[in-house]
Design a protein around this motif. Structure first.
Motif, PDB file in Angstrom:
ATOM      1  N   VAL A 158      -4.244  26.206 129.827  1.00 25.28           N
ATOM      2  CA  VAL A 158      -4.637  27.616 129.679  1.00 25.28           C
ATOM      3  C   VAL A 158      -5.269  28.130 130.974  1.00 25.28           C
ATOM      4  CG1 VAL A 158      -6.235  29.160 128.457  1.00 25.28           C
ATOM      5  CG2 VAL A 158      -4.897  27.477 127.178  1.00 25.28           C
ATOM      6  N   ALA A 159      -6.107  27.315 131.590  1.00 26.41           N
ATOM      7  CA  ALA A 159      -6.763  27.725 132.839  1.00 26.41           C
ATOM      8  C   ALA A 159      -5.733  27.918 133.950  1.00 26.41           C
ATOM      9  CB  ALA A 159      -7.808  26.694 133.256  1.00 26.41           C
ATOM     10  N   PHE A 160      -4.769  27.013 134.064  1.00 26.53           N
ATOM     11  CA  PHE A 160      -3.727  27.161 135.080  1.00 26.53           C
ATOM     12  C   PHE A 160      -2.896  28.411 134.834  1.00 26.53           C
ATOM     13  CE2 PHE A 160      -3.942  22.428 136.026  1.00 26.53           C
ATOM     14  CZ  PHE A 160      -4.401  22.602 137.327  1.00 26.53           C
ATOM     15  N   GLU A 161      -2.561  28.646 133.565  1.00 22.20           N
ATOM     16  CA  GLU A 161      -1.738  29.812 133.223  1.00 22.20           C
ATOM     17  C   GLU A 161      -2.469  31.116 133.524  1.00 22.20           C
ATOM     18  OE1 GLU A 161       1.455  30.183 129.816  1.00 22.20           O
ATOM     19  OE2 GLU A 161      -0.586  30.437 129.055  1.00 22.20           O
ATOM     20  N   SER A 162      -3.782  31.101 133.326  1.00 26.05           N
ATOM     21  CA  SER A 162      -4.566  32.326 133.557  1.00 26.05           C
ATOM     22  C   SER A 162      -4.675  32.688 135.036  1.00 26.05           C
ATOM     23  CB  SER A 162      -5.964  32.187 132.956  1.00 26.05           C
ATOM     24  OG  SER A 162      -6.724  31.268 133.696  1.00 26.05           O
ATOM     25  N   LEU A 163      -4.285  31.764 135.920  1.00 26.15           N
ATOM     26  CA  LEU A 163      -4.306  32.074 137.349  1.00 26.15           C
ATOM     27  C   LEU A 163      -3.285  33.157 137.694  1.00 26.15           C
ATOM     28  CD1 LEU A 163      -4.613  28.497 138.909  1.00 26.15           C
ATOM     29  CD2 LEU A 163      -6.408  30.230 138.723  1.00 26.15           C
ATOM     30  N   GLN A 223       2.390  28.674 141.028  1.00 27.52           N
ATOM     31  CA  GLN A 223       1.868  27.310 141.014  1.00 27.52           C
ATOM     32  C   GLN A 223       1.063  27.050 139.735  1.00 27.52           C
ATOM     33  OE1 GLN A 223       1.252  29.455 143.533  1.00 27.52           O
ATOM     34  NE2 GLN A 223       2.378  28.619 145.289  1.00 27.52           N
ATOM     35  N   GLY A 224       0.257  28.023 139.346  1.00 32.77           N
ATOM     36  CA  GLY A 224      -0.518  27.887 138.119  1.00 32.77           C
ATOM     37  C   GLY A 224       0.379  27.767 136.905  1.00 32.77           C
ATOM     38  N   ASP A 225       1.442  28.571 136.853  1.00 30.17           N
ATOM     39  CA  ASP A 225       2.386  28.481 135.734  1.00 30.17           C
ATOM     40  C   ASP A 225       3.082  27.118 135.715  1.00 30.17           C
ATOM     41  OD1 ASP A 225       1.676  31.039 135.039  1.00 30.17           O
ATOM     42  OD2 ASP A 225       3.434  31.981 135.980  1.00 30.17           O
ATOM     43  N   HIS A 226       3.433  26.632 136.899  1.00 35.15           N
ATOM     44  CA  HIS A 226       4.075  25.309 136.982  1.00 35.15           C
ATOM     45  C   HIS A 226       3.154  24.233 136.429  1.00 35.15           C
ATOM     46  CE1 HIS A 226       6.122  21.775 138.516  1.00 35.15           C
ATOM     47  NE2 HIS A 226       5.001  21.426 139.135  1.00 35.15           N
ATOM     48  N   TRP A 227       1.883  24.223 136.856  1.00 34.88           N
ATOM     49  CA  TRP A 227       0.957  23.189 136.392  1.00 34.88           C
ATOM     50  C   TRP A 227       0.624  23.336 134.913  1.00 34.88           C
ATOM     51  CZ3 TRP A 227       0.690  18.793 138.489  1.00 34.88           C
ATOM     52  CH2 TRP A 227       0.913  18.649 139.850  1.00 34.88           C
ATOM     53  N   ALA A 228       0.606  24.562 134.417  1.00 35.05           N
ATOM     54  CA  ALA A 228       0.406  24.760 132.971  1.00 35.05           C
ATOM     55  C   ALA A 228       1.566  24.146 132.196  1.00 35.05           C
ATOM     56  CB  ALA A 228       0.282  26.249 132.668  1.00 35.05           C
ATOM     57  N   GLU A 229       2.780  24.333 132.714  1.00 36.06           N
ATOM     58  CA  GLU A 229       3.960  23.757 132.063  1.00 36.06           C
ATOM     59  C   GLU A 229       3.921  22.225 132.119  1.00 36.06           C
ATOM     60  OE1 GLU A 229       8.747  23.645 132.812  1.00 36.06           O
ATOM     61  OE2 GLU A 229       7.660  25.467 133.393  1.00 36.06           O
ATOM     62  N   VAL A 230       3.499  21.679 133.248  1.00 36.19           N
ATOM     63  CA  VAL A 230       3.379  20.217 133.375  1.00 36.19           C
ATOM     64  C   VAL A 230       2.381  19.684 132.345  1.00 36.19           C
ATOM     65  CG1 VAL A 230       2.532  18.361 134.879  1.00 36.19           C
ATOM     66  CG2 VAL A 230       4.079  20.105 135.795  1.00 36.19           C
ATOM     67  N   MET A 231       1.248  20.347 132.222  1.00 33.18           N
ATOM     68  CA  MET A 231       0.229  19.912 131.250  1.00 33.18           C
ATOM     69  C   MET A 231       0.774  19.963 129.829  1.00 33.18           C
ATOM     70  SD  MET A 231      -2.547  19.018 132.715  1.00 33.18           S
ATOM     71  CE  MET A 231      -3.114  19.011 134.375  1.00 33.18           C
TER      72      MET A 231
END
Length: 184
Positions: free
Chosen positions: A118-123, A127-135
């Motif tokens: 959620v924190a990555f997506e809120s960026l 890159q944030g969307d990518h890491w949110a998807e990885v999580m």
């Protein structure tokens, strides 16, 4: 009348390291508990910060105490004592971590991964969307660390940190002793 009583043999490094390991283990258990509580009570992160900053000084004090005995260990022996102390000291917090993550808060790791997504997506960045998807992928595939993984990583980290902290602490203990001897 001279005292002819036999001098007790010096305590072996293993005995000193076991004693120090018990003390360091208790110290690290407090840090583990404060780290876990920081997600609920953010102020406990101050305990983690303060304890982390104070750990080298505490180690110095333990090694200095070993050096103040009648038989003064050399630099390699002091360094080895520090490393062994951290190894033995990491067993208690690793056990505590395992028990807490396995039985007390079994959803802690998964919840942390979900919060990170959620924190990555809120960026709002690619890159944030990518890491949110990885999580989220890790959560869905159940490839997140287990309680045993966290405990093993804690032991590994503490051994590496103990190796790195023990050398300068042992050097300072030896240097301070040398300066005291030179002043006499």
């Amino acid at each position: 009348m001279p005292d002819n009583s036999p001098t007790p043999p010096p305590r072996p490094i293993t005995a000193r390291a076991a004693e120090n390991g018990l003390r360091i283990g208790g110290y690290l258990c407090v840090l583990v508990l404060a780290t876990g509580l920081a997600s609920v009570f953010p102020a406990s992160a101050l305990v983690v910060w303060g304890g982390s900053i104070g750990l080298p000084f505490y180690l110095y004090r333990l090694l200095s105490r070993s050096h103040s005995t009648d038989v003064r260990p050399g630099l390699p022996e002091l360094w080895a004592e520090g490393i062994a102390s951290f190894f033995l000291g990491s067993l208690l917090p690793a056990l505590l971590t395992y028990v807490l993550l396995r039985f007390v808060a079994p959803g802690f790791i998964a919840g942390t991964f979900a919060e990170a997504a959620v924190a990555f997506e809120s960026l709002g960045t690619p890159q944030g969307d990518h890491w949110a998807e990885v999580m989220r992928d890790l959560l869905e595939s159940k490839r997140i660390p287990t309680a045993a993984d966290a405990a093993a990583q804690l032991i590994s980290f503490n051994i590496i940190a103990g190796t790195a902290l023990s050398l300068p602490a042992a050097l300072i203990v030896k240097l301070r002793h040398s300066l005291r001897v030179m002043r006499r």
